[in-house]
Design a protein around this motif. Structure first.
Motif, PDB file in Angstrom:
ATOM      1  N   PHE A 109       8.750   1.910  -8.833  1.00 56.45           N
ATOM      2  CA  PHE A 109      10.086   1.845  -8.519  1.00 56.45           C
ATOM      3  C   PHE A 109       9.688   1.326  -7.075  1.00 56.45           C
ATOM      4  CE2 PHE A 109      13.275   3.556  -5.621  1.00 56.45           C
ATOM      5  CZ  PHE A 109      14.352   3.328  -6.285  1.00 56.45           C
ATOM      6  N   ILE A 110       8.882   1.698  -6.274  1.00 56.53           N
ATOM      7  CA  ILE A 110       8.750   1.503  -4.890  1.00 56.53           C
ATOM      8  C   ILE A 110       8.313  -0.071  -4.675  1.00 56.53           C
ATOM      9  CG2 ILE A 110       7.377   1.623  -2.722  1.00 56.53           C
ATOM     10  CD1 ILE A 110       7.041   4.693  -3.490  1.00 56.53           C
ATOM     11  N   PHE A 134       0.468  15.304  -1.924  1.00 57.39           N
ATOM     12  CA  PHE A 134       0.978  15.159  -3.317  1.00 57.39           C
ATOM     13  C   PHE A 134       0.479  13.963  -3.717  1.00 57.39           C
ATOM     14  CE2 PHE A 134       4.421  12.951  -1.559  1.00 57.39           C
ATOM     15  CZ  PHE A 134       4.877  12.262  -2.745  1.00 57.39           C
ATOM     16  N   ASP A 135       0.503  13.659  -5.418  1.00 55.96           N
ATOM     17  CA  ASP A 135       0.187  12.544  -6.115  1.00 55.96           C
ATOM     18  C   ASP A 135       1.422  12.005  -6.392  1.00 55.96           C
ATOM     19  OD1 ASP A 135      -2.246  12.728  -5.826  1.00 55.96           O
ATOM     20  OD2 ASP A 135      -2.550  14.161  -7.549  1.00 55.96           O
ATOM     21  N   ALA A 136       1.691  10.676  -6.092  1.00 56.78           N
ATOM     22  CA  ALA A 136       3.092   9.864  -6.445  1.00 56.78           C
ATOM     23  C   ALA A 136       2.765   9.531  -8.047  1.00 56.78           C
ATOM     24  CB  ALA A 136       3.271   8.741  -5.680  1.00 56.78           C
ATOM     25  N   THR A 137       3.752   9.616  -8.584  1.00 60.36           N
ATOM     26  CA  THR A 137       3.871   9.066 -10.204  1.00 60.36           C
ATOM     27  C   THR A 137       3.695   7.725 -10.240  1.00 60.36           C
ATOM     28  OG1 THR A 137       5.993   8.885 -10.299  1.00 60.36           O
ATOM     29  CG2 THR A 137       5.273  11.308 -10.860  1.00 60.36           C
ATOM     30  N   THR A 138       3.267   7.277 -11.303  1.00 59.46           N
ATOM     31  CA  THR A 138       3.178   5.798 -11.701  1.00 59.46           C
ATOM     32  C   THR A 138       4.510   5.254 -11.420  1.00 59.46           C
ATOM     33  OG1 THR A 138       1.316   6.259 -12.978  1.00 59.46           O
ATOM     34  CG2 THR A 138       2.410   4.270 -13.251  1.00 59.46           C
ATOM     35  N   ALA A 165       0.691  -1.124  -0.095  1.00 59.99           N
ATOM     36  CA  ALA A 165      -0.014  -0.156  -0.038  1.00 59.99           C
ATOM     37  C   ALA A 165       0.665   1.245   0.036  1.00 59.99           C
ATOM     38  CB  ALA A 165      -0.944  -0.059   1.163  1.00 59.99           C
ATOM     39  N   ILE A 166       0.730   2.073  -1.126  1.00 59.84           N
ATOM     40  CA  ILE A 166       1.675   3.421  -1.050  1.00 59.84           C
ATOM     41  C   ILE A 166       0.584   4.552  -0.798  1.00 59.84           C
ATOM     42  CG2 ILE A 166       2.980   4.739  -2.588  1.00 59.84           C
ATOM     43  CD1 ILE A 166       3.834   2.155  -4.107  1.00 59.84           C
TER      44      ILE A 166
END
Length: 99
Positions: A19-20, A10-14, A4-5
Motif C-alpha cells: 500500500f505504501i 513491530f513488523d509491517a505486513t506485506t 525504504a520502509i
C-alpha cells in the motif's frame, strides 16, 4: 524510485508495505526530481485513538521534503502524508522551473 520502509517496534505486513509503495510511487508523476523515499512507521502510546505515526522523507535532486502525520490507521496517515508531499513536490517543481 527506491522506497525504504522501516517499522519501529513491530513488523509491517506485506499488504501495508505494498500500500505504501503504491501511494508513494504515485508522487513520481508530479516530478522526475524524486530520488528516493524513506518511510518510518511508529505506534505512539498503544490503546489510544490516533496512535499510528507515519513519517515520510522524500529525497529530491536539490534537497529533501518531509511529512509527518498521525492517524487512526497507518493507511490513513500515509494518505495524508502523501497528500502533503504532493503539494511540496509541486511547489519545489515550480521553484526549480522559475530558476
Amino acid at each position: 524510485m527506491n522506497i525504504a520502509i522501516q517499522s519501529v517496534h513491530f513488523d509491517a505486513t506485506t499488504q501495508l508495505k505494498e500500500f505504501i509503495e503504491k501511494k508513494i510511487s504515485k508522487l513520481d508523476k508530479f516530478s522526475d526530481q524524486i530520488v528516493d523515499a524513506e518511510v518510518i512507521l511508529k505506534v505512539v502510546k498503544p490503546e489510544v485513538a490516533n496512535n499510528k505515526e507515519a513519517s515520510i522523507k522524500l529525497n529530491i535532486k536539490n534537497g529533501e521534503l518531509f511529512a509527518n502525520k498521525i492517524a487512526d490507521t497507518f493507511e490513513e496517515a500515509i494518505m495524508q502524508g502523501v497528500e502533503a508531499l504532493e503539494k511540496q513536490v509541486l511547489k519545489a517543481k515550480e521553484k526549480a522551473q522559475a530558476k
